[in-house]
Design a protein around this motif. Structure first.
Motif, PDB file in Angstrom:
ATOM      1  N   GLY A 161      -6.095  -0.764  -2.105  1.00 19.57           N
ATOM      2  CA  GLY A 161      -5.993   0.308  -1.115  1.00 19.57           C
ATOM      3  C   GLY A 161      -4.638   0.976  -1.082  1.00 19.57           C
ATOM      4  O   GLY A 161      -4.172   1.363  -0.003  1.00 19.57           O
ATOM      5  N   VAL A 162      -3.991   1.154  -2.252  1.00 15.76           N
ATOM      6  CA  VAL A 162      -2.683   1.806  -2.249  1.00 15.76           C
ATOM      7  C   VAL A 162      -2.839   3.277  -1.883  1.00 15.76           C
ATOM      8  O   VAL A 162      -3.910   3.876  -2.062  1.00 15.76           O
ATOM      9  CB  VAL A 162      -1.975   1.661  -3.616  1.00 15.76           C
ATOM     10  CG1 VAL A 162      -1.713   0.207  -3.943  1.00 15.76           C
ATOM     11  CG2 VAL A 162      -2.750   2.355  -4.721  1.00 15.76           C
ATOM     12  N   ALA A 163      -1.761   3.863  -1.382  1.00 18.04           N
ATOM     13  CA  ALA A 163      -1.774   5.270  -0.983  1.00 18.04           C
ATOM     14  C   ALA A 163      -2.150   6.153  -2.165  1.00 18.04           C
ATOM     15  O   ALA A 163      -1.851   5.841  -3.326  1.00 18.04           O
ATOM     16  CB  ALA A 163      -0.400   5.661  -0.447  1.00 18.04           C
ATOM     17  N   ASP A 164      -2.790   7.274  -1.872  1.00 16.85           N
ATOM     18  CA  ASP A 164      -3.287   8.164  -2.917  1.00 16.85           C
ATOM     19  C   ASP A 164      -2.194   8.618  -3.875  1.00 16.85           C
ATOM     20  O   ASP A 164      -2.436   8.752  -5.084  1.00 16.85           O
ATOM     21  CB  ASP A 164      -3.964   9.390  -2.299  1.00 16.85           C
ATOM     22  CG  ASP A 164      -5.291   9.060  -1.633  1.00 16.85           C
ATOM     23  OD1 ASP A 164      -5.846   7.971  -1.905  1.00 16.85           O
ATOM     24  OD2 ASP A 164      -5.766   9.884  -0.829  1.00 16.85           O
ATOM     25  N   ASP A 165      -0.978   8.849  -3.360  1.00 15.01           N
ATOM     26  CA  ASP A 165       0.083   9.344  -4.239  1.00 15.01           C
ATOM     27  C   ASP A 165       0.660   8.269  -5.148  1.00 15.01           C
ATOM     28  O   ASP A 165       1.528   8.543  -5.978  1.00 15.01           O
ATOM     29  CB  ASP A 165       1.204  10.008  -3.433  1.00 15.01           C
ATOM     30  CG  ASP A 165       1.944   9.049  -2.512  1.00 15.01           C
ATOM     31  OD1 ASP A 165       1.491   7.891  -2.348  1.00 15.01           O
ATOM     32  OD2 ASP A 165       2.973   9.457  -1.936  1.00 15.01           O
ATOM     33  N   GLN A 166       0.153   7.040  -5.005  1.00 14.64           N
ATOM     34  CA  GLN A 166       0.596   5.944  -5.854  1.00 14.64           C
ATOM     35  C   GLN A 166      -0.558   5.356  -6.673  1.00 14.64           C
ATOM     36  O   GLN A 166      -0.481   4.229  -7.154  1.00 14.64           O
ATOM     37  CB  GLN A 166       1.250   4.857  -5.006  1.00 14.64           C
ATOM     38  CG  GLN A 166       2.525   5.355  -4.342  1.00 14.64           C
ATOM     39  CD  GLN A 166       3.153   4.349  -3.405  1.00 14.64           C
ATOM     40  OE1 GLN A 166       3.031   3.148  -3.606  1.00 14.64           O
ATOM     41  NE2 GLN A 166       3.831   4.836  -2.378  1.00 14.64           N
ATOM     42  N   SER A 167      -1.588   6.141  -6.882  1.00 17.49           N
ATOM     43  CA  SER A 167      -2.770   5.638  -7.590  1.00 17.49           C
ATOM     44  C   SER A 167      -2.726   5.900  -9.090  1.00 17.49           C
ATOM     45  O   SER A 167      -3.722   5.761  -9.778  1.00 17.49           O
ATOM     46  CB  SER A 167      -4.040   6.264  -6.999  1.00 17.49           C
ATOM     47  OG  SER A 167      -4.024   7.678  -7.145  1.00 17.49           O
ATOM     48  N   TRP A 168      -1.556   6.264  -9.610  1.00 21.48           N
ATOM     49  CA  TRP A 168      -1.393   6.482 -11.046  1.00 21.48           C
ATOM     50  C   TRP A 168      -1.141   5.150 -11.752  1.00 21.48           C
ATOM     51  O   TRP A 168      -1.128   4.096 -11.123  1.00 21.48           O
ATOM     52  CB  TRP A 168      -0.227   7.452 -11.297  1.00 21.48           C
ATOM     53  CG  TRP A 168       1.033   7.121 -10.539  1.00 21.48           C
ATOM     54  CD1 TRP A 168       1.399   7.577  -9.309  1.00 21.48           C
ATOM     55  CD2 TRP A 168       2.091   6.240 -10.955  1.00 21.48           C
ATOM     56  NE1 TRP A 168       2.616   7.052  -8.930  1.00 21.48           N
ATOM     57  CE2 TRP A 168       3.068   6.234  -9.926  1.00 21.48           C
ATOM     58  CE3 TRP A 168       2.322   5.470 -12.095  1.00 21.48           C
ATOM     59  CZ2 TRP A 168       4.244   5.481 -10.011  1.00 21.48           C
ATOM     60  CZ3 TRP A 168       3.483   4.718 -12.181  1.00 21.48           C
ATOM     61  CH2 TRP A 168       4.434   4.730 -11.148  1.00 21.48           C
ATOM     62  N   GLY A 169      -0.930   5.188 -13.062  1.00 22.82           N
ATOM     63  CA  GLY A 169      -0.587   3.969 -13.791  1.00 22.82           C
ATOM     64  C   GLY A 169      -1.767   3.373 -14.521  1.00 22.82           C
ATOM     65  O   GLY A 169      -2.510   4.079 -15.208  1.00 22.82           O
ATOM     66  N   VAL A 170      -1.969   2.067 -14.376  1.00 21.32           N
ATOM     67  CA  VAL A 170      -3.041   1.399 -15.119  1.00 21.32           C
ATOM     68  C   VAL A 170      -4.415   1.930 -14.726  1.00 21.32           C
ATOM     69  O   VAL A 170      -5.383   1.774 -15.473  1.00 21.32           O
ATOM     70  CB  VAL A 170      -2.987  -0.130 -14.947  1.00 21.32           C
ATOM     71  CG1 VAL A 170      -1.684  -0.690 -15.508  1.00 21.32           C
ATOM     72  CG2 VAL A 170      -3.174  -0.556 -13.500  1.00 21.32           C
ATOM     73  N   SER A 171      -4.515   2.582 -13.581  1.00 19.58           N
ATOM     74  CA  SER A 171      -5.788   3.179 -13.172  1.00 19.58           C
ATOM     75  C   SER A 171      -6.262   4.238 -14.160  1.00 19.58           C
ATOM     76  O   SER A 171      -7.457   4.560 -14.205  1.00 19.58           O
ATOM     77  CB  SER A 171      -5.661   3.796 -11.775  1.00 19.58           C
ATOM     78  OG  SER A 171      -4.615   4.761 -11.746  1.00 19.58           O
ATOM     79  N   GLN A 191       0.801  -1.219   0.000  1.00 23.10           N
ATOM     80  CA  GLN A 191       0.000   0.000   0.000  1.00 23.10           C
ATOM     81  C   GLN A 191       0.836   1.273   0.000  1.00 23.10           C
ATOM     82  O   GLN A 191       0.398   2.300  -0.523  1.00 23.10           O
ATOM     83  CB  GLN A 191      -0.951  -0.011   1.191  1.00 23.10           C
ATOM     84  CG  GLN A 191      -1.975  -1.151   1.104  1.00 23.10           C
ATOM     85  CD  GLN A 191      -2.975  -1.136   2.229  1.00 23.10           C
ATOM     86  OE1 GLN A 191      -2.625  -0.939   3.392  1.00 23.10           O
ATOM     87  NE2 GLN A 191      -4.238  -1.352   1.893  1.00 23.10           N
ATOM     88  N   HIS A 192       2.045   1.210   0.564  1.00 22.76           N
ATOM     89  CA  HIS A 192       2.900   2.400   0.626  1.00 22.76           C
ATOM     90  C   HIS A 192       4.229   2.184  -0.096  1.00 22.76           C
ATOM     91  O   HIS A 192       5.089   3.071  -0.065  1.00 22.76           O
ATOM     92  CB  HIS A 192       3.150   2.795   2.077  1.00 22.76           C
ATOM     93  CG  HIS A 192       1.891   3.143   2.818  1.00 22.76           C
ATOM     94  ND1 HIS A 192       1.304   4.378   2.732  1.00 22.76           N
ATOM     95  CD2 HIS A 192       1.092   2.385   3.627  1.00 22.76           C
ATOM     96  CE1 HIS A 192       0.194   4.390   3.469  1.00 22.76           C
ATOM     97  NE2 HIS A 192       0.052   3.197   4.023  1.00 22.76           N
ATOM     98  N   SER A 193       4.394   1.041  -0.722  1.00 23.37           N
ATOM     99  CA  SER A 193       5.624   0.683  -1.428  1.00 23.37           C
ATOM    100  C   SER A 193       6.853   0.835  -0.539  1.00 23.37           C
ATOM    101  O   SER A 193       7.922   1.274  -0.988  1.00 23.37           O
ATOM    102  CB  SER A 193       5.786   1.511  -2.712  1.00 23.37           C
ATOM    103  OG  SER A 193       6.528   0.791  -3.666  1.00 23.37           O
ATOM    104  N   ASP A 194       6.717   0.431   0.716  1.00 25.16           N
ATOM    105  CA  ASP A 194       7.787   0.582   1.694  1.00 25.16           C
ATOM    106  C   ASP A 194       8.931  -0.392   1.401  1.00 25.16           C
ATOM    107  O   ASP A 194       8.729  -1.613   1.368  1.00 25.16           O
ATOM    108  CB  ASP A 194       7.232   0.334   3.102  1.00 25.16           C
ATOM    109  CG  ASP A 194       8.263   0.595   4.171  1.00 25.16           C
ATOM    110  OD1 ASP A 194       8.336   1.736   4.639  1.00 25.16           O
ATOM    111  OD2 ASP A 194       8.997  -0.350   4.535  1.00 25.16           O
TER     112      ASP A 194
END
Length: 273
Positions: free
Chosen positions: A193-203, A107-110
């Motif tokens: 449920g990924v973080a909002d700042d990572q909602s780009w891409g295939v979406s 979700q946060h790509s930690d």
């Protein structure tokens, strides 16, 4: 976001150079060129694969050459799938600590969480043993702790997504899916449920819903960026699995724009087939 991404990658050691892996072999699906509006400029290249889960075909539509790319952080889905397979084999679920790490990783790509789980699965050998069961044939784990330098193809990412999202997915005729229903639902929930700042891409190609994982990595040998996005989207009443891989981008911003153009084009082209 760019500064945060660079700092995280440096901390993980993911920017260290390694020789590029050879391109993958043919996937068995014919490839179609992107329209001129999508094609990458300069040294950038991009490949997309799309599978219509509500269609009759069981092979993805391919756009661009189905060759190998660095995974960057999209490998985190594969790491989690591997760990869930291992936990199921042992007869136990993930302990609370590993569940917390999995949630941060997806979700946060930690990267700290990914480092821990990468070691827990047994690095590249553990990943590749699981991938045999998941049906992946063209993915090679990164060297030592550098999971972001795993190499994969768009077709292989569709195979992984099928193992998570396609209820009919199985490793062979009459075989059960490698991942059990609980594991599959867990991965789907985190990717939704990924973080909002990572909602780009295939979406960018989605209409009413999506679940995804993105990856971004600046190679210190060239200064150019790997930008990837994989997931399931819903649009026009159909569910699609989409994998878009790119490299050679001048900046993260350019790479994100390329991936999103490619996703929209590939999904719309697949929808009219």
């Amino acid at each position: 976001m760019l500064a945060t991404a660079l700092a995280a990658l440096l901390a993980a050691g993911a920017l260290d150079p390694v020789p590029a892996a050879a391109a993958s072999g043919p996937s068995g699906s014919a490839s179609t060129d992107f329209p001129a509006s999508v094609r990458a400029g300069g040294k950038a290249r991009v490949t997309a694969a799309v599978l219509d889960l509500d269609g009759t075909g069981r092979e993805p539509a391919l756009y661009g050459a189905d060759t190998a790319y660095d995974t960057a952080s999209i490998i985190k889905v594969d790491i989690l799938a591997t760990r869930l397979l291992q936990a199921h084999d042992s007869g136990h679920g993930l302990p609370a600590q590993e569940r917390a790490q999995a949630e941060k990783m997806i979700q946060h790509s930690d990267n700290t969480a990914a480092n821990a789980l990468w070691r827990r699965i047994g690095l590249a050998p553990g990943l590749q043993a699981a991938n045999k069961r998941l049906g992946l044939t063209s993915t090679t784990g990164g060297p030592d702790v550098r999971w972001g330098l795993t190499r994969t193809t768009a077709s292989d990412q569709i195979r992984l997504l099928r193992a998570v999202f396609d209820t009919g997915a199985a490793t062979g005729a009459g075989a059960k899916p490698a991942l059990d229903d609980t594991s599959r639902a867990y991965i789907r929930t985190l990717m939704s449920g990924v973080a909002d700042d990572q909602s780009w891409g295939v979406s960018a190609a989605a209409g009413s819903g999506w679940a995804l994982k993105n990856g971004w990595l600046q190679r210190n040998t060239t200064g150019l960026w790997d930008i990837n996005s994989v997931g399931r989207i819903t649009t026009g009443g159909h569910h699609y699995l989409v994998a878009v891989l790119s490299d050679g981008n001048k900046s993260m911003k350019d790479g994100v724009a390329l991936v999103e153009r490619a996703a929209r084009s590939a999904v719309s082209s697949t929808a009219v087939r």
